[in-house]
Design a protein around this motif. Structure first.
Motif, PDB file in Angstrom:
ATOM      1  N   LEU A   1      -6.196   6.367  -4.611  1.00  0.00           N
ATOM      2  CA  LEU A   1      -4.960   5.621  -4.396  1.00  0.00           C
ATOM      3  C   LEU A   1      -5.165   4.523  -3.350  1.00  0.00           C
ATOM      4  CD1 LEU A   1      -1.932   5.214  -4.888  1.00  0.00           C
ATOM      5  CD2 LEU A   1      -1.493   6.966  -3.147  1.00  0.00           C
ATOM      6  N   LEU A   2      -5.825   4.849  -2.243  1.00  0.00           N
ATOM      7  CA  LEU A   2      -6.073   3.826  -1.217  1.00  0.00           C
ATOM      8  C   LEU A   2      -6.950   2.711  -1.767  1.00  0.00           C
ATOM      9  CD1 LEU A   2      -5.720   2.856   1.686  1.00  0.00           C
ATOM     10  CD2 LEU A   2      -7.780   4.162   2.284  1.00  0.00           C
ATOM     11  N   SER A   3      -7.940   3.068  -2.581  1.00  0.00           N
ATOM     12  CA  SER A   3      -8.838   2.056  -3.149  1.00  0.00           C
ATOM     13  C   SER A   3      -8.077   1.096  -4.059  1.00  0.00           C
ATOM     14  CB  SER A   3      -9.964   2.743  -3.934  1.00  0.00           C
ATOM     15  OG  SER A   3     -10.763   3.540  -3.090  1.00  0.00           O
ATOM     16  N   ARG A   4      -7.159   1.603  -4.845  1.00  0.00           N
ATOM     17  CA  ARG A   4      -6.373   0.730  -5.718  1.00  0.00           C
ATOM     18  C   ARG A   4      -5.304  -0.029  -4.928  1.00  0.00           C
ATOM     19  NH1 ARG A   4      -9.500  -0.477  -9.938  1.00  0.00           N
ATOM     20  NH2 ARG A   4      -9.748   1.249 -11.442  1.00  0.00           N
ATOM     21  N   TRP A   5      -4.773   0.602  -3.873  1.00  0.00           N
ATOM     22  CA  TRP A   5      -3.704  -0.061  -3.118  1.00  0.00           C
ATOM     23  C   TRP A   5      -4.231  -1.264  -2.334  1.00  0.00           C
ATOM     24  CZ3 TRP A   5       0.897   3.459  -2.164  1.00  0.00           C
ATOM     25  CH2 TRP A   5       2.043   2.712  -1.858  1.00  0.00           C
ATOM     26  N   ILE A   6      -5.432  -1.154  -1.793  1.00  0.00           N
ATOM     27  CA  ILE A   6      -5.971  -2.294  -1.048  1.00  0.00           C
ATOM     28  C   ILE A   6      -6.220  -3.470  -1.982  1.00  0.00           C
ATOM     29  CG2 ILE A   6      -8.411  -1.601  -1.237  1.00  0.00           C
ATOM     30  CD1 ILE A   6      -6.685  -3.320   1.769  1.00  0.00           C
ATOM     31  N   GLN A   7      -6.401  -3.193  -3.259  1.00  0.00           N
ATOM     32  CA  GLN A   7      -6.611  -4.270  -4.231  1.00  0.00           C
ATOM     33  C   GLN A   7      -5.316  -5.039  -4.493  1.00  0.00           C
ATOM     34  OE1 GLN A   7      -8.598  -2.433  -7.625  1.00  0.00           O
ATOM     35  NE2 GLN A   7     -10.109  -1.474  -6.265  1.00  0.00           N
ATOM     36  N   VAL A   8      -4.181  -4.415  -4.266  1.00  0.00           N
ATOM     37  CA  VAL A   8      -2.899  -5.124  -4.268  1.00  0.00           C
ATOM     38  C   VAL A   8      -2.622  -5.700  -2.881  1.00  0.00           C
ATOM     39  CG1 VAL A   8      -0.391  -4.882  -4.548  1.00  0.00           C
ATOM     40  CG2 VAL A   8      -1.960  -3.702  -6.122  1.00  0.00           C
ATOM     41  N   GLY A   9      -2.874  -4.888  -1.868  1.00  0.00           N
ATOM     42  CA  GLY A   9      -2.552  -5.283  -0.496  1.00  0.00           C
ATOM     43  C   GLY A   9      -3.305  -6.497  -0.011  1.00  0.00           C
ATOM     44  N   CYS A  10      -4.539  -6.686  -0.479  1.00  0.00           N
ATOM     45  CA  CYS A  10      -5.313  -7.822   0.006  1.00  0.00           C
ATOM     46  C   CYS A  10      -4.731  -9.146  -0.475  1.00  0.00           C
ATOM     47  CB  CYS A  10      -6.787  -7.695  -0.373  1.00  0.00           C
ATOM     48  SG  CYS A  10      -7.200  -8.183  -2.046  1.00  0.00           S
ATOM     49  N   PHE A  11      -3.881  -9.114  -1.502  1.00  0.00           N
ATOM     50  CA  PHE A  11      -3.217 -10.323  -1.994  1.00  0.00           C
ATOM     51  C   PHE A  11      -1.758 -10.414  -1.526  1.00  0.00           C
ATOM     52  CE2 PHE A  11      -6.586  -9.640  -5.181  1.00  0.00           C
ATOM     53  CZ  PHE A  11      -7.202 -10.883  -5.122  1.00  0.00           C
TER      54      PHE A  11
ATOM     55  N   SER B   1       2.780   7.787  -0.252  1.00  0.00           N
ATOM     56  CA  SER B   1       1.454   7.719  -0.874  1.00  0.00           C
ATOM     57  C   SER B   1       1.530   8.328  -2.276  1.00  0.00           C
ATOM     58  CB  SER B   1       0.430   8.463  -0.015  1.00  0.00           C
ATOM     59  OG  SER B   1       0.339   7.882   1.261  1.00  0.00           O
ATOM     60  N   LEU B   2       2.204   7.599  -3.147  1.00  0.00           N
ATOM     61  CA  LEU B   2       2.439   8.035  -4.524  1.00  0.00           C
ATOM     62  C   LEU B   2       2.099   6.883  -5.460  1.00  0.00           C
ATOM     63  CD1 LEU B   2       5.963   9.627  -3.958  1.00  0.00           C
ATOM     64  CD2 LEU B   2       3.797  10.873  -4.116  1.00  0.00           C
ATOM     65  N   TRP B   3       1.547   7.207  -6.610  1.00  0.00           N
ATOM     66  CA  TRP B   3       1.218   6.156  -7.575  1.00  0.00           C
ATOM     67  C   TRP B   3       2.451   5.364  -8.008  1.00  0.00           C
ATOM     68  CZ3 TRP B   3      -3.562   4.425  -8.675  1.00  0.00           C
ATOM     69  CH2 TRP B   3      -4.637   5.214  -8.266  1.00  0.00           C
ATOM     70  N   PRO B   4       3.600   6.008  -8.254  1.00  0.00           N
ATOM     71  CA  PRO B   4       4.784   5.203  -8.596  1.00  0.00           C
ATOM     72  C   PRO B   4       5.172   4.207  -7.508  1.00  0.00           C
ATOM     73  CG  PRO B   4       5.133   7.479  -9.248  1.00  0.00           C
ATOM     74  CD  PRO B   4       3.866   7.453  -8.443  1.00  0.00           C
ATOM     75  N   HIS B   5       4.856   4.521  -6.248  1.00  0.00           N
ATOM     76  CA  HIS B   5       5.179   3.571  -5.177  1.00  0.00           C
ATOM     77  C   HIS B   5       4.200   2.406  -5.150  1.00  0.00           C
ATOM     78  CE1 HIS B   5       8.222   5.828  -2.461  1.00  0.00           C
ATOM     79  NE2 HIS B   5       8.449   6.025  -3.744  1.00  0.00           N
ATOM     80  N   LEU B   6       2.955   2.644  -5.518  1.00  0.00           N
ATOM     81  CA  LEU B   6       2.035   1.515  -5.694  1.00  0.00           C
ATOM     82  C   LEU B   6       2.512   0.640  -6.846  1.00  0.00           C
ATOM     83  CD1 LEU B   6      -0.526  -0.154  -5.333  1.00  0.00           C
ATOM     84  CD2 LEU B   6      -1.780   1.605  -6.609  1.00  0.00           C
ATOM     85  N   GLN B   7       2.910   1.261  -7.940  1.00  0.00           N
ATOM     86  CA  GLN B   7       3.410   0.494  -9.085  1.00  0.00           C
ATOM     87  C   GLN B   7       4.645  -0.320  -8.709  1.00  0.00           C
ATOM     88  OE1 GLN B   7       3.965   3.768 -11.783  1.00  0.00           O
ATOM     89  NE2 GLN B   7       1.777   4.273 -11.731  1.00  0.00           N
ATOM     90  N   MET B   8       5.524   0.287  -7.925  1.00  0.00           N
ATOM     91  CA  MET B   8       6.772  -0.374  -7.543  1.00  0.00           C
ATOM     92  C   MET B   8       6.542  -1.500  -6.538  1.00  0.00           C
ATOM     93  SD  MET B   8      10.290   1.470  -6.304  1.00  0.00           S
ATOM     94  CE  MET B   8       9.613   2.036  -4.735  1.00  0.00           C
ATOM     95  N   ALA B   9       5.442  -1.425  -5.786  1.00  0.00           N
ATOM     96  CA  ALA B   9       5.179  -2.438  -4.762  1.00  0.00           C
ATOM     97  C   ALA B   9       5.140  -3.842  -5.346  1.00  0.00           C
ATOM     98  CB  ALA B   9       3.860  -2.124  -4.049  1.00  0.00           C
TER      99      ALA B   9
ATOM    100  N   GLY C   1       5.211  -7.480   2.801  1.00  0.00           N
ATOM    101  CA  GLY C   1       4.150  -6.559   2.404  1.00  0.00           C
ATOM    102  C   GLY C   1       4.679  -5.146   2.315  1.00  0.00           C
ATOM    103  N   THR C   2       3.831  -4.256   1.831  1.00  0.00           N
ATOM    104  CA  THR C   2       4.144  -2.824   1.829  1.00  0.00           C
ATOM    105  C   THR C   2       3.144  -2.121   2.735  1.00  0.00           C
ATOM    106  OG1 THR C   2       2.663  -2.304  -0.016  1.00  0.00           O
ATOM    107  CG2 THR C   2       4.918  -2.929  -0.566  1.00  0.00           C
TER     108      THR C   2
END
Length: 767
Positions: free
Chosen positions: A521-531, A483-491, A507-508
């Motif tokens: 972080l969860l709010s931004r990650w679901i915006q990637v995850g939903c796609f 649960s790190l911003w760099p890991h969202l970026q890397m996803a 998926g991640t």
């Protein structure tokens, strides 16, 4: 190693090349796919990725002069020189890819004392300069060369300047771009230059190495410790064609069941029946769509695979039945490590039949995983795969709908399994050194075959470890992220490169597996995850719970908003999966895939396309509430405001926490579902068509979403066109499935219009 090239002989589509030291061969599989082979380990291909004969009748010519042997197809010219140097040219003679002839750059070696000091302070020291690879292929590198693919490797989209290893590795620490290996080994990459593109698949599953220009700006190389020199050169006019040819070789992602595209909730672990029911209740009461709940290792009795924990899940069959009535599917984890315990049926059966890997003395090899002392099925043997496949019936009979394969690198707690542990590959004795990278691949195959045999539906298998070709059997996730911003970026580059490597369904762990997710972080990650093709929220034991309602109302509302958006787009995603089964194209795509001549998108790490029509530019930095968005050529429509933007420029988009910038290409037709709680909640009688001004066409696919009837022609296809006369034309171009739509709901310019499809064609004036 090879010496001077003396002669050649041609037999069907194989050219045998006789060198002073040994004979090699070039095989023409198609006019665009060439196999370069030298039997350094065996005279046979030992491919686990390529199934069946991929050769097609191809006209080609061979000639030899004093310098080389030249092989010519309608697409390629291949020149073979002394020392088995192989160069590739297009049909016009333009250079594509050449072997490097000069000496390698010698890395600067650290002194022994310097290394000892660095190790004392805790630094990791690379021994790469001391490695001696049995096989190495070095290619010239041009100034404008960019590299894509190589699976789930860390870092950025373009792999130029980095080095990687293919050795499936379970490492739960916080990954960054310095990591050379993760859970998957996919030795395939696409090379893009200004004027041409090609792919190389190094079909060797021993530990291998890819240096994409880190050692030198003059060359890149791929190498392996053992095995054969065995690689495929793949030519195409563009990157899409390279992926098409590569997945022709290694297989394509099969059309999944429709429900698997829905949102899935997981955690290590939901520890008892009450907790699982509570999770399901929250989703329905809070109006958050969800199709699956995953059970991690605690559902098992003492972590023994194919068993249930009778204390915490005493009525698991009733639980699964009740949840299915509410629209939830249960997916259970299965690890390869089998508990070494007398009278445990899986262990006893495997021991009696010789199904487990052994040490060099012939005794069953034992290491430790979650159950304690554990043994490891020899999945590379067909009879073992058949046995494991039949074990899936146990889970299916309890009502389980999908299997999640984990720890299959294989992971082990008392050190990595030694390389000399004995396995066999369909009768051929070998060892863990050869099997390691394909262990998860064959476990996935066994699981897929078992589900298909005993359920008759399209299997849903998830795997952490895989090799090239696993896409035929399983979806994947990127493993234990944080649960790190760099890991969202890397996803984003991770999922895009997996797609470019043939793994379309990936998926991640949304929100991150380890560490502590924040609400932002969860709010931004679901915006990637939903796609993302696989949409699953998963978190680790000991970390904060990160189900959508575990923070505050704003976080809940944002998660609901984007999960509902996911469900609206299910028919669009399903169409992309149908296309992927035919072409190998990924669902989640880099901009460079469709805008190959646009230099500005070669390094785009924070935007992606869903199919060709939807561009997503998520915010992946903490605290940021706006971002620059690059729009490629054409006109693009803001999904939220319907503002039209001209492409080939950068715009600034305001992006408060609940807004993910999304743009739809002008002339697009995007099929939508109405508001639903889960796939199959109600029959979709009227398909919603979201129309964007312009000229365009779209083909929509429809079937029962479950089994293989579509392969017998039980499906429908609709052709939808937007014309320059501002008309929409809808035609049923194939009708083999009896549940056709009654009609369509057209959305355009803020209006909705319901139209009936009478007959096979409908024309509506949008003016």
């Amino acid at each position: 190693m090879f010496g001077r090239l003396k002669s050649y002989e041609k037999k069907e589509q194989v050219i045998y090349l006789h060198f002073e030291e040994m004979t090699t061969r070039i095989e023409v599989l198609t006019d665009s796919i060439i196999n370069v082979f030298a039997g350094l380990d065996s005279e046979e291909h030992h491919s686990t990725s390529i199934e069946g004969d991929k050769k097609v009748p191809t006209v080609y010519q061979v000639e030899m002069d004093s310098a080389c042997v030249t092989i010519t197809t309608s697409k390629l010219i291949v020149k073979v020189y002394d020392e088995y140097k192989v160069d590739f040219y297009d049909a016009k003679g333009k250079s594509l890819c050449k072997d490097y002839r000069k000496s390698r750059l010698q890395a600067t070696k650290q002194s022994k004392e310097a290394k000892e000091l660095a190790l004392m302070e805790g630094h990791q020291i690379s021994n790469s300069e001391e490695a001696e690879n049995k096989i190495i292929v070095i290619k010239e590198m041009e100034e404008d060369e960019a590299f894509y693919g190589l699976g789930d490797k860390t870092g950025f989209l373009n792999k130029r300047g980095y080095e990687y290893e293919m050795w499936n590795t379970d490492d739960p620490s916080a990954h960054n771009e310095s990591y050379k290996s993760l859970y998957k080994s996919i030795p395939f990459f696409i090379t893009l230059k200004k004027n041409h593109v090609f792919g190389i698949f190094f079909d060797n599953h021993y530990k291998s190495y890819f240096d994409m220009g880190k050692e030198s700006d003059d060359y890149y190389f791929f190498a392996a410790d053992k095995g054969n020199l065995d690689y495929y050169f793949i030519y195409g006019e563009d990157m899409k064609e390279i992926i098409y040819h590569y997945t022709y070789l290694t297989g394509r992602t099969p059309l999944p069941q429709l429900w698997t595209l829905g949102y899935q909730q997981s955690r290590w672990s939901y520890e008892n029946e009450d907790s699982v029911r509570d999770i399901a209740r929250h989703f329905r009461e809070l109006d958050i769509p969800c199709d699956a709940i995953h059970l991690d290792i605690d559902y098992m009795q003492d972590f023994k695979v194919f068993t249930w924990n009778g204390k915490d899940f005493p009525n698991y069959i009733q639980l699964i039945h009740d949840l299915e009535e509410e629209g939830f599917k249960i997916v259970t984890i299965i690890d390869p490590g089998v508990k070494k315990e007398d009278e445990y049926f899986v262990y006893e059966e495997g021991k009696q039949n010789g199904y487990f890997a052994t040490d060099t003395n012939g005794d069953i090899y034992v290491n430790q995983v979650w159950p304690g002392d554990s043994v490891f099925p020899n999945f590379t043997e067909e009879k073992v795969r058949e046995w494991w496949a039949d074990k899936q019936k146990i889970m299916l009979e309890s009502g389980v709908k999908g299997i999640w394969n984990d720890m299959n690198e294989p992971a082990s707690f008392k050190g990595e399994i030694p390389k000399d542990v004995v396995f066999s590959m369909d009768g051929r004795t070998t060892n863990h050194e050869e099997v390691h990278n394909v262990y998860g691949h064959f476990m996935s195959k066994a699981t897929f075959d078992g589900l298909k045999k005993h359920d008759k539906k399209r299997p849903f298998v998830i795997t952490r470890a895989c090799f090239a070709g696993t896409q035929k059997y399983s979806t994947v996730w990127t493993g234990d992220n944080q649960s790190l911003w760099p890991h969202l970026q890397m996803a984003i580059p991770q999922l895009i490169n997996l797609g470019m490597s043939g793994i379309a369904f990936a998926g991640t762990d949304i929100g991150g597996f380890g560490h502590e997710a924040t609400k932002e972080l969860l709010s931004r990650w679901i915006q990637v995850g939903c796609f993302s093709p696989l949409c699953r929220n998963h978190s680790a034991s000991g970390s904060r719970y990160q189900e959508p309602w575990m923070f505050d109302k704003k976080t809940l509302d944002i998660n609901r908003k984007y999960i509902k958006l996911r469900y609206q787009l299910i028919p669009y995603l399903y169409d992309l999966f149908y296309e992927s089964e035919k072409t190998g194209l990924p669902i989640m795509r880099p901009l460079i895939l469709h805008y190959q001549s646009d230099e500005k998108v070669k390094e785009t790490n924070d935007e992606f396309l869903v199919g060709e029509n939807v561009l997503v530019a998520p915010v992946v930095e903490q605290g940021k509430r706006f971002r620059a968005v690059y729009l490629p050529e054409g006109k693009w429509v803001d999904y939220w405001t319907r503002e039209v933007h001209q492409g080939k420029r950068i715009i600034i988009k305001e992006a408060p926490l609940d807004i993910c910038p999304i743009y739809v290409k002008s002339g697009s037709i995007i099929p939508n579902y109405p508001d639903i709680k889960y796939i199959g909640e109600k029959e979709i009688e009227y398909l919603i068509l979201d129309l964007y001004d312009g000229v365009g066409s779209y083909t929509h696919y429809q079937d029962n979403g479950e089994d293989y009837a579509y392969q017998k022609g039980e499906y429908n296809q609709y052709q939808i066109e937007l014309t320059k006369e501002h008309e929409v034309k809808i035609r049923l171009i194939y009708g083999g499935y009896d549940k056709k739509y009654k009609g369509f709901i057209l959305r355009y310019h803020g209006r909705e219009e319901k139209v009936m499809l009478k007959g096979d064609e409908l024309i509506i004036d949008l003016k």
